[in-house]
Design an enzyme around this catalytic site. Structure first.
Site, PDB file in Angstrom:
ATOM      1  N   LYS A   1       0.847  -1.214   0.000  1.00  0.00           N
ATOM      2  CA  LYS A   1       0.000   0.000   0.000  1.00  0.00           C
ATOM      3  C   LYS A   1       0.881   1.263   0.000  1.00  0.00           C
ATOM      4  CE  LYS A   1      -2.085  -1.204   3.871  1.00  0.00           C
ATOM      5  NZ  LYS A   1      -1.598  -2.546   4.235  1.00  0.00           N
TER       6      LYS A   1
ATOM      7  N   ARG B   1      -9.681   0.268   7.991  1.00  0.00           N
ATOM      8  CA  ARG B   1      -9.203  -1.052   8.408  1.00  0.00           C
ATOM      9  C   ARG B   1     -10.272  -1.820   9.174  1.00  0.00           C
ATOM     10  NH1 ARG B   1      -3.432   0.224   8.032  1.00  0.00           N
ATOM     11  NH2 ARG B   1      -2.178  -1.621   8.321  1.00  0.00           N
TER      12      ARG B   1
ATOM     13  N   ARG C   1      11.830  -5.912   5.293  1.00  0.00           N
ATOM     14  CA  ARG C   1      11.743  -4.481   5.585  1.00  0.00           C
ATOM     15  C   ARG C   1      12.276  -4.198   6.992  1.00  0.00           C
ATOM     16  NH1 ARG C   1       5.982  -1.527   5.443  1.00  0.00           N
ATOM     17  NH2 ARG C   1       5.737  -2.582   7.441  1.00  0.00           N
TER      18      ARG C   1
ATOM     19  N   ARG D   1      11.257  -0.278  12.366  1.00  0.00           N
ATOM     20  CA  ARG D   1       9.888  -0.304  12.903  1.00  0.00           C
ATOM     21  C   ARG D   1       9.744  -1.404  13.943  1.00  0.00           C
ATOM     22  NH1 ARG D   1       5.364   0.535   8.269  1.00  0.00           N
ATOM     23  NH2 ARG D   1       4.267  -0.832   9.732  1.00  0.00           N
TER      24      ARG D   1
ATOM     25  N   ARG E   1      -0.221  -9.144  13.333  1.00  0.00           N
ATOM     26  CA  ARG E   1      -0.815  -8.166  12.408  1.00  0.00           C
ATOM     27  C   ARG E   1      -1.616  -8.877  11.318  1.00  0.00           C
ATOM     28  NH1 ARG E   1       4.453  -5.213  10.726  1.00  0.00           N
ATOM     29  NH2 ARG E   1       3.171  -4.004   9.303  1.00  0.00           N
TER      30      ARG E   1
HETATM   31  P1  B4P Z   1       4.626  -1.551   2.170  1.00  0.00           P
HETATM   32  O1  B4P Z   1       4.175  -0.878   0.950  1.00  0.00           O
HETATM   33  O2  B4P Z   1       5.522  -0.748   3.089  1.00  0.00           O
HETATM   34  O3  B4P Z   1       3.445  -2.154   3.062  1.00  0.00           O
HETATM   35  P2  B4P Z   1       2.086  -1.566   3.617  1.00  0.00           P
HETATM   36  O4  B4P Z   1       1.020  -2.423   3.017  1.00  0.00           O
HETATM   37  O5  B4P Z   1       1.980  -0.098   3.406  1.00  0.00           O
HETATM   38  O6  B4P Z   1       2.327  -1.798   5.200  1.00  0.00           O
HETATM   39  P3  B4P Z   1       1.606  -1.834   6.597  1.00  0.00           P
HETATM   40  O7  B4P Z   1       0.218  -2.365   6.480  1.00  0.00           O
HETATM   41  O8  B4P Z   1       2.585  -2.590   7.424  1.00  0.00           O
HETATM   42  O9  B4P Z   1       1.617  -0.453   7.283  1.00  0.00           O
HETATM   43  P4  B4P Z   1       0.705   0.658   7.953  1.00  0.00           P
HETATM   44  O10 B4P Z   1       1.675   1.747   8.104  1.00  0.00           O
HETATM   45  O11 B4P Z   1      -0.530   0.933   7.170  1.00  0.00           O
HETATM   46  O12 B4P Z   1       5.387  -2.865   1.727  1.00  0.00           O
HETATM   47  C1  B4P Z   1       6.069  -3.720   2.614  1.00  0.00           C
HETATM   48  C2  B4P Z   1       7.411  -4.157   2.056  1.00  0.00           C
HETATM   49  O13 B4P Z   1       7.218  -4.902   0.845  1.00  0.00           O
HETATM   50  C3  B4P Z   1       8.334  -3.008   1.684  1.00  0.00           C
HETATM   51  O14 B4P Z   1       9.617  -3.309   2.144  1.00  0.00           O
HETATM   52  C4  B4P Z   1       8.315  -2.957   0.165  1.00  0.00           C
HETATM   53  O15 B4P Z   1       9.518  -2.530  -0.396  1.00  0.00           O
HETATM   54  C5  B4P Z   1       8.034  -4.396  -0.214  1.00  0.00           C
HETATM   55  N1  B4P Z   1       7.239  -4.540  -1.449  1.00  0.00           N
HETATM   56  C6  B4P Z   1       6.169  -3.766  -1.824  1.00  0.00           C
HETATM   57  N2  B4P Z   1       5.690  -4.199  -3.018  1.00  0.00           N
HETATM   58  C7  B4P Z   1       6.460  -5.271  -3.384  1.00  0.00           C
HETATM   59  C8  B4P Z   1       6.478  -6.149  -4.529  1.00  0.00           C
HETATM   60  N3  B4P Z   1       5.611  -6.025  -5.521  1.00  0.00           N
HETATM   61  N4  B4P Z   1       7.391  -7.137  -4.564  1.00  0.00           N
HETATM   62  C9  B4P Z   1       8.317  -7.276  -3.556  1.00  0.00           C
HETATM   63  N5  B4P Z   1       8.356  -6.470  -2.461  1.00  0.00           N
HETATM   64  C10 B4P Z   1       7.458  -5.477  -2.380  1.00  0.00           C
HETATM   65  O16 B4P Z   1       0.214   0.146   9.410  1.00  0.00           O
HETATM   66  C11 B4P Z   1       1.024  -0.016  10.574  1.00  0.00           C
HETATM   67  C12 B4P Z   1       0.195  -0.190  11.872  1.00  0.00           C
HETATM   68  O17 B4P Z   1      -0.488   1.050  12.222  1.00  0.00           O
HETATM   69  C13 B4P Z   1      -0.938  -1.231  11.823  1.00  0.00           C
HETATM   70  O18 B4P Z   1      -0.485  -2.538  12.107  1.00  0.00           O
HETATM   71  C14 B4P Z   1      -1.930  -0.687  12.913  1.00  0.00           C
HETATM   72  O19 B4P Z   1      -1.548  -1.068  14.212  1.00  0.00           O
HETATM   73  C15 B4P Z   1      -1.797   0.818  12.812  1.00  0.00           C
HETATM   74  N6  B4P Z   1      -2.843   1.401  11.936  1.00  0.00           N
HETATM   75  C16 B4P Z   1      -2.615   1.987  10.719  1.00  0.00           C
HETATM   76  N7  B4P Z   1      -3.791   2.402  10.157  1.00  0.00           N
HETATM   77  C17 B4P Z   1      -4.765   2.062  11.048  1.00  0.00           C
HETATM   78  C18 B4P Z   1      -6.194   2.180  11.019  1.00  0.00           C
HETATM   79  N8  B4P Z   1      -6.829   2.732   9.969  1.00  0.00           N
HETATM   80  N9  B4P Z   1      -6.912   1.712  12.080  1.00  0.00           N
HETATM   81  C19 B4P Z   1      -6.285   1.160  13.143  1.00  0.00           C
HETATM   82  N10 B4P Z   1      -4.939   1.005  13.219  1.00  0.00           N
HETATM   83  C20 B4P Z   1      -4.174   1.441  12.188  1.00  0.00           C
END
Ligand code: B4P
Length: 189
Positions: free
Chosen positions: A14, A89, A128, A134, A145
């Protein structure tokens, strides 16, 4: 204005794809995860509360997130579009988002659901974790998670299916190839 929900389990890409969307379309970006991490860094009351939940792999309570989002949304009145990254979420958050956008005369344009296997998610997040610093990118918290996602977040897919807004995308492959599929969905609405 286009309102794009970028959805998927932790590590589905994302945040990664949001950056590409911002660069190509110049949309406003709201990442609840980024906002929470900034609050944690600044040691605010919200940050202190959020830290407890995030480090256990749990969701931060809906009321705090919805409040925080309403404030952030006000900063994007003139944007061409907005990407919601990591929000909603829970179904309660999805309902709150609908109400907030309705008050602005809008609605979610499309919900892009990135589908990635659990094995791949764990690999990406562990990877990551080597550089992200983190506190939630460790094996134990990653598993929690993913469980939280399956129990509390995945039902949001059905909500948007019911709204006729669901667009599924295979989230495994090169970042560029996935981005191309995302662009097709954005341009179709
Ligand atoms: P990212 O792109 O970083 O992953 P994400 O889906 O954004 O991450 P996440 O769900 O952990 O984070 P959030 O901050 O929202 O990709 C991960 C890795 O994969 C990276 O290293 C990237 O380089 C690699 N990658 C990406 N695409 C790839 C591909 N095609 N091939 C290979 N590698 C690839 O949430 C963090 C925390 O905050 C949650 O757990 C929760 O506790 C809280 N939170 C956030 N929003 C909330 C909400 N709305 N309600 C309640 N709690 C919330």
């Amino acid at each position: 204005m286009k309102y794009i929900v970028l959805f998927g389990p932790p590590g589905s890409g994302k945040g990664t794809q949001s950056e590409n969307i911002i660069e190509k379309y110049g949309y406003g970006h709201i990442s609840t995860g980024d906002v929470l991490r900034a609050e944690m860094q600044n040691n605010t009351e919200l940050g202190k509360t959020a830290k407890d939940f995030i480090e256990k792999g749990q969701l931060v309570p809906d009321s705090l997130i919805i409040d925080m989002l309403a404030k952030t949304l006000d900063g994007f009145k003139t944007a061409k579009g907005i990407i919601f990254d990591g929000f909603p979420r829970t179904t309660a958050q999805a309902v709150a988002l609908k109400e907030m956008l309705k008050a602005r005369g809008g609605d979610v344009s499309v919900m892009i659901n990135l589908i990635v296997s659990e094995k791949e998610l764990v690999e990406r997040l562990l990877n990551r974790g080597k550089t992200s610093g983190r506190s939630d990118d460790n094996l134990e918290t990653i598993q929690k998670r993913i469980d939280t996602y399956n129990n509390q977040t995945a039902p949001v897919i059905d909500y948007y299916k019911g709204e006729g807004k669901l667009a599924n995308i295979e989230g495994i492959g090169t970042i560029a190839a996935i981005f191309e599929k995302i662009c097709e969905k954005i341009e179709a609405v």
